[in-house]
Scaffold this active site. Structure first.
Site, PDB file in Angstrom:
ATOM      1  N   TRP A 103     118.071   7.474 -21.335  1.00 50.50           N
ATOM      2  CA  TRP A 103     118.077   8.540 -19.855  1.00 50.50           C
ATOM      3  C   TRP A 103     118.623   9.806 -20.301  1.00 50.50           C
ATOM      4  CZ3 TRP A 103     112.960   8.385 -17.791  1.00 50.50           C
ATOM      5  CH2 TRP A 103     112.384   7.245 -17.962  1.00 50.50           C
ATOM      6  N   ASP A 174     122.458  10.662 -11.506  1.00 49.12           N
ATOM      7  CA  ASP A 174     120.646   9.931 -11.726  1.00 49.12           C
ATOM      8  C   ASP A 174     121.118   8.610 -11.903  1.00 49.12           C
ATOM      9  OD1 ASP A 174     118.352   8.630 -11.773  1.00 49.12           O
ATOM     10  OD2 ASP A 174     118.066   9.112 -14.074  1.00 49.12           O
ATOM     11  N   LYS A 198     112.779   0.582  -7.892  1.00 51.62           N
ATOM     12  CA  LYS A 198     113.566  -0.484  -9.135  1.00 51.62           C
ATOM     13  C   LYS A 198     114.112  -1.115  -7.933  1.00 51.62           C
ATOM     14  CE  LYS A 198     114.005   2.571 -12.861  1.00 51.62           C
ATOM     15  NZ  LYS A 198     113.205   1.810 -14.043  1.00 51.62           N
TER      16      LYS A 198
END
Length: 363
Positions: A103, A174, A198
């Site tokens: 990511w 993030d 999530k």
């Protein structure tokens, strides 16, 4: 009631049964309005209350200072990979990125399309099995910001502490896969963003927490939808929001508050993941953790079995016993258990017992 699966999906992920049942009760007729929240105008007083309550709950639970804005946007963290540099990069001031895995690499790739970037540190030489030491992070003196991915969902690594760069750069994170899983000093960051699917609710809404001076500096040449100041001025209601997803985030935040807040959730998460990590560490090498011990995630537990064929059998047998989502990401293979806030302790205990039984039968 139908038996619930042991849900270890990486996202969209498990939601608390209590939250799902509450949403079910209110689904057709929201607080006597004669319609669902999904049918309401986002300009209605009922939805504005949901929007405002979700913001207030988040501020209270995450101790967000008054000089930060809370935004509910769309497009996932992947849109933020581009929106962030569009708004904050300036000529001669690169965006610095710490490379910790899949990511982080995607965030950097998008930023490179927008402007100048720099790699402040990387653990690629160790196959992203660790978070770089904070002392190894070198931020260019002229950097506009330092971007980190607080938890790498695919590799199963997580920052134990965050870089302190306040003297010469703005820290951006993030936090898509570990938001609200532990207390955070918001003042250490200029901006935090996270997809909700999530730890915060269902897919469809992206949380942005941004310091007011950064939001106010959005370049005027950008399209309105891609400027942070647009959404600040409109209180996240510039365009039609993902109203049902925001409503579910509100219910999730109420659930976290009812459990004692973020500190209590952090301890619960550690108790859960310790069950699985202990099963790995006490297996005598039958199971092997992928992440180095000091960088292990409390959200995504990545592990391998010494025999690839046994990994396939592990997946098949676990699925037959009601376990879902234990196959590792397609890019790296192996096995992964995602133990987000909503995954119950009982599911983690059941997985640990299954792992021990599987080893006993195949060791």
């Amino acid at each position: 009631m139908t038996k619930r699966a042991f849900n270890f999906n990486a996202g969209p992920a498990a939601l608390p049964l209590e939250v799902l049942q509450q949403a079910q009760e209110q689904f057709v007729n929201y607080h006597g309005a004669g319609m669902s929240i999904m049918e309401m105008s986002h300009r209605s007083k009922e939805y504005e209350q949901v929007n405002n309550d979700a913001q207030s709950l988040l501020r209270r639970l995450f101790h967000i200072p008054d000089n930060y804005h809370v935004l509910f946007l769309q497009g996932g963290a992947s849109t933020q990979f581009a929106m962030l540099p569009m708004n904050l990069l300036q000529p001669g001031r690169p965006g610095a990125y710490v490379m910790t895995g899949s990511w982080a690499k995607k965030a950097l790739k998008e930023a490179q399309l927008i402007g100048e970037t720099a790699i402040a540190a990387t653990s690629e030489g160790d196959s992203f099995t660790r978070i770089p030491s904070l002392s190894d992070i070198e931020v260019p003196a002229e950097a506009a910001y330092l971007h980190i991915t607080s938890n790498e969902t695919i590799e199963g690594t997580q920052y134990g502490a965050y870089p302190n760069v306040a003297d010469h750069a703005t820290l951006i994170a993030d936090m898509s896969s570990d938001i609200l899983s532990r207390p955070v000093d918001i003042k250490q960051f200029g901006m935090i963003y996270a997809g909700a699917q999530k730890n915060l609710g269902p897919s469809g809404v992206t949380l942005v927490i941004i310091r007011e001076d950064l939001a106010a500096s959005s370049p005027k040449h950008l399209p309105a939808m891609l400027r942070y100041d647009t959404h600040v001025k409109a209180n996240s209601l510039y365009n039609t929001p993902p109203s049902f997803s925001v409503y579910m985030v509100k219910l999730m935040l109420e659930w976290i508050e009812a459990r004692g807040g973020v500190s209590q959730v952090e301890q619960y998460n550690r108790d859960k993941t310790n069950l699985i990590y202990d099963a790995i560490d006490q297996s005598g090498g039958f199971y092997r953790g992928v992440a180095q011990a000091a960088s292990r995630s409390t959200m995504n537990i990545t592990f391998r079995i010494h025999d690839a064929e046994l990994e396939k059998q592990f997946i098949l047998q676990s699925e037959a016993q009601g376990f879902v989502g234990l196959k590792g990401h397609r890019d790296v293979g192996g096995l992964r258990a995602s133990t987000y806030n909503s995954v119950p302790l009982e599911s983690c205990r059941a997985l640990a017992e299954f792992m021990k039984e599987f080893q006993k039968n195949n060791g």
